[in-house]
Scaffold this active site. Structure first.
Site, mmCIF file in Angstrom:
data_model
loop_
_atom_site.group_PDB
_atom_site.id
_atom_site.type_symbol
_atom_site.label_atom_id
_atom_site.label_comp_id
_atom_site.label_asym_id
_atom_site.label_seq_id
_atom_site.Cartn_x
_atom_site.Cartn_y
_atom_site.Cartn_z
ATOM 1 N N GLY A 6 45.153 -0.556 8.052
ATOM 2 C CA GLY A 6 46.883 -0.640 8.557
ATOM 3 C C GLY A 6 46.811 0.244 8.672
ATOM 4 N N CYS A 53 0.841 -1.657 0.177
ATOM 5 C CA CYS A 53 -0.378 0.252 0.126
ATOM 6 C C CYS A 53 0.701 0.915 -0.244
ATOM 7 C CB CYS A 53 -1.004 -0.095 1.374
ATOM 8 S SG CYS A 53 -1.753 -1.251 1.704
#
Length: 462
Positions: A248, A2
Site C-alpha cells: 500500500g 549422479c
C-alpha cells in the site's frame, strides 16, 4: 543420482594436465556418485575410448589415467549414486554411464520417469535396465545435431535431467542440457579446455578462475572456437500474469502501476501481519486495487507476532524511531522484521506456482537497500536464482523488481508519469488517522516529493 562431467579440449597438447584435472573433478564428485564411474572420450576422427568401473574413483585412481591422448577432443564422464528404485546387484559395463549410441554419447543426472513411453514413441530400445540408457537411441533416431531441435526432444522427457552430450560426427563441440539439475562451466585458459560438472566445488577453482553456472531450463552448445549458443527450454511470454507483493506504499504501488501500464495482468498480494499500520495499509491496498482495476488477495498471518523482536509489530515493547525528524529511521533498519521479505517472497512464489502466475514482483528499491538487506537488488537476484529449485518441474516463475534500480524521488517521478494512485498510498509505520511525518518512511516520502517540486497528496499530523 549422479554427477555429470564433460570436457571440451581446445589444446590437445596439454592432454596430460587436462587428464589430471579431470581425475580430480571425478574424485571430488564422489559425494554425488559412489557406486560407479565412467569416462568416454571422443577422438578427433569420431572414434571413442571408454573406461567404466564399479566403485569409487578415489579407490581406483589409476583407472582415471591413460585415457586421453593428443587426438582427444571431447570427454563425457559420470559418477553414479545408484537410486534405490534402480538398484542392480550385479552391475556390468552396460549399466554404467556414460551411455554410448551410434552417434551420441550421453551422461545424465536425474530420473526419466517415462523411459518406457519414450521407447514406444521413438521406436527404440534402452541400452540397459537404467532409465538414462534410453537417451542415446532416442537422439540417434530423432536428432540431427542441431541445437534448436534438441530442445523439442528434451521437452518430451518427464522427470529431471542434466545432460552432457558428445557428438561423434562433430567432435569440435559439446552440448549441455538441463531442467532444474545443476551444471557449472569453467574455462581453463592455461590448459586450453572447457570443463563442465554438477557442482562448482568440484573444480577447486580460485577467485580468479572463470566459472559460470549455466541457466536452468536451457540447452547450451560450446565449440572449440569458444562460441557459445543457448536456447531456452521454456517459452517466454510477452504478456504475463504477475502477482505483486503490495504494502500500500509508494514503491509497490508504482511497481504495480508500471506493470499494468506495460500491459501485464496484475494481481495485488497483501499481508496482514499484526504490524502497527496494518489497518491503514489494508485500506490503502483495497483502494489501489479498485483504482487500477486489478484483483486483490490478502493473507492474514500470526507468524511475525510469534517471531517478535521488531518494533513494527503491535504489542512490541519498543517504539518507532523518530529522531532527527525521521532521518535516523531512513538511514538505519531500526524497524527490521526478521526475514520478512524472504517469507513474503516465498509465499508469493508458492501462490504464483499454484495459480499459474508467470512472475512475482515487489517494490524493492535502491533507496531502502541502503538500510535494509532484503531490499537490496542482490536479494532479488539471489532469490530469482533459487526459484527453479523451489517450484515443480517445468514451472517458470520470474522475480521482477520494476523499481529496483530507483531511489525514492525517482519512484515518485515515475509514479506521476504513469498516473499511479500516489494519493491513495500509505507509507507511515504508525497507524494513525494521518501520516506521523516523523518516522523513516514519512521522512523519505516528504523529501521525495520536495525534490520533484510536488505537493504530497497525503496529510500529515501537525
Amino acid at each position: 543420482m549422479c554427477s555429470v562431467t564433460g570436457v571440451l579440449i581446445l589444446n590437445p597438447h596439454n592432454y596430460k594436465e587436462i587428464e589430471k584435472k579431470l581425475a580430480k573433478i571425478l574424485i571430488r564428485a564422489e559425494d554425488r556418485g559412489r557406486d560407479s564411474f565412467g569416462i568416454v572420450v571422443i577422438q578427433k576422427d569420431g572414434s571413442t575410448k571408454s573406461s567404466k568401473h564399479v566403485g569409487k574413483p578415489s579407490l581406483q585412481e589409476e583407472k582415471l589415467y591413460g585415457i586421453l591422448d593428443e587426438n582427444s577432443k571431447v570427454v563425457i564422464a559420470n559418477n553414479r549414486a545408484e537410486p534405490t528404485t534402480e538398484y542392480v546387484r550385479r552391475k556390468t559395463e552396460n549399466d554404467i554411464q556414460p551411455f554410448e549410441g551410434e552417434r551420441f554419447v550421453v551422461t545424465h543426472n536425474g530420473i526419466i520417469a517415462n523411459d518406457m513411453e519414450l521407447e514406444k514413441k521413438y521406436k527404440v530400445s534402452k541400452l540397459s535396465r537404467i532409465d538414462s540408457s534410453v537417451l542415446p537411441p532416442v537422439l540417434d533416431r530423432s536428432w540431427n545435431g542441431n541445437l534448436d531441435s534438441l530442445s523439442e526432444i528434451l521437452n518430451s522427457i518427464r522427470g529431471s535431467f542434466a545432460l552432457v552430450i558428445g557428438d561423434k560426427k562433430n567432435p569440435d563441440r559439446i552440448f549441455i542440457a538441463q531442467n532444474f539439475k545443476p551444471v557449472y562451466m569453467m574455462y581453463d585458459r592455461d590448459l586450453g579446455a572447457v570443463f563442465f560438472t554438477s557442482l562448482d566445488d568440484y573444480f577447486d577453482a580460485t577467485e580468479l578462475d572463470n566459472v559460470t553456472k549455466l541457466d536452468p531450463y536451457s540447452v547450451v552448445m560450446v565449440d572449440d572456437k569458444l562460441e557459445i549458443r543457448k536456447v531456452p527450454l521454456l517459452k517466454e511470454k510477452n504478456k504475463k500474469r504477475i502477482l505483486v507483493v503490495a504494502s500500500g506504499g509508494l514503491d509497490s504501488t508504482v511497481a504495480a502501476t508500471y506493470l499494468v501500464r506495460q500491459g501485464h495482468e496484475v494481481t495485488l498480494l497483501h499481508f496482514n501481519y499484526h504490524h502497527k499500520a496494518e489497518e491503514k495499509e489494508r485500506e490503502a491496498v483495497r483502494k489501489i486495487s479498485e483504482y487500477l482495476n486489478v484483483p486483490f488477495v490478502e493473507i492474514d498471518t500470526d507468524l511475525f507476532k510469534i517471531v517478535g523482536h521488531s518494533t513494527l509489530i503491535k504489542g512490541s515493547s519498543g517504539e518507532i524511531v523518530k529522531d532527527r525528524k525521521g532521518e535516523e529511521g531512513a538511514e538505519f533498519a531500526h524497524e527490521w522484521v526478521p526475514a520478512r521479505n524472504l517469507i513474503f517472497f516465498s509465499v508469493a512464489l508458492a501462490m504464483a506456482e499454484a495459480y499459474g502466475f508467470d512472475a512475482i514482483a515487489s517494490g524493492i528499491n535502491l533507496e531502502e537497500a541502503g538500510a535494509y538487506p532484503d531490499n537490496e537488488m542482490e536479494f532479488v537476484r539471489m532469490f530469482s536464482r533459487l526459484v527453479p529449485y523451489a517450484v515443480g518441474p517445468n514451472k517458470k516463475v520470474e522475480v521482477l523488481m520494476p523499481v529496483g534500480n530507483l531511489v525514492k524521488h525517482e519512484i515518485v517521478k515515475l509514479g506521476v508519469q504513469i498516473d499511479a494512485p500516489l494519493h491513495l498510498t500509505w507509507s507511515c509505520y504508525e497507524g494513525g488517522n494521518k501520516h506521523c511525518g516523523k518516522c523513516g518512511p514519512c521522512y523519505m516520502r516528504k523529501v521525495a516529493f520536495e525534490v520533484n517540486g510536488l505537493k504530497d497528496p497525503v496529510e500529515y499530523e501537525a
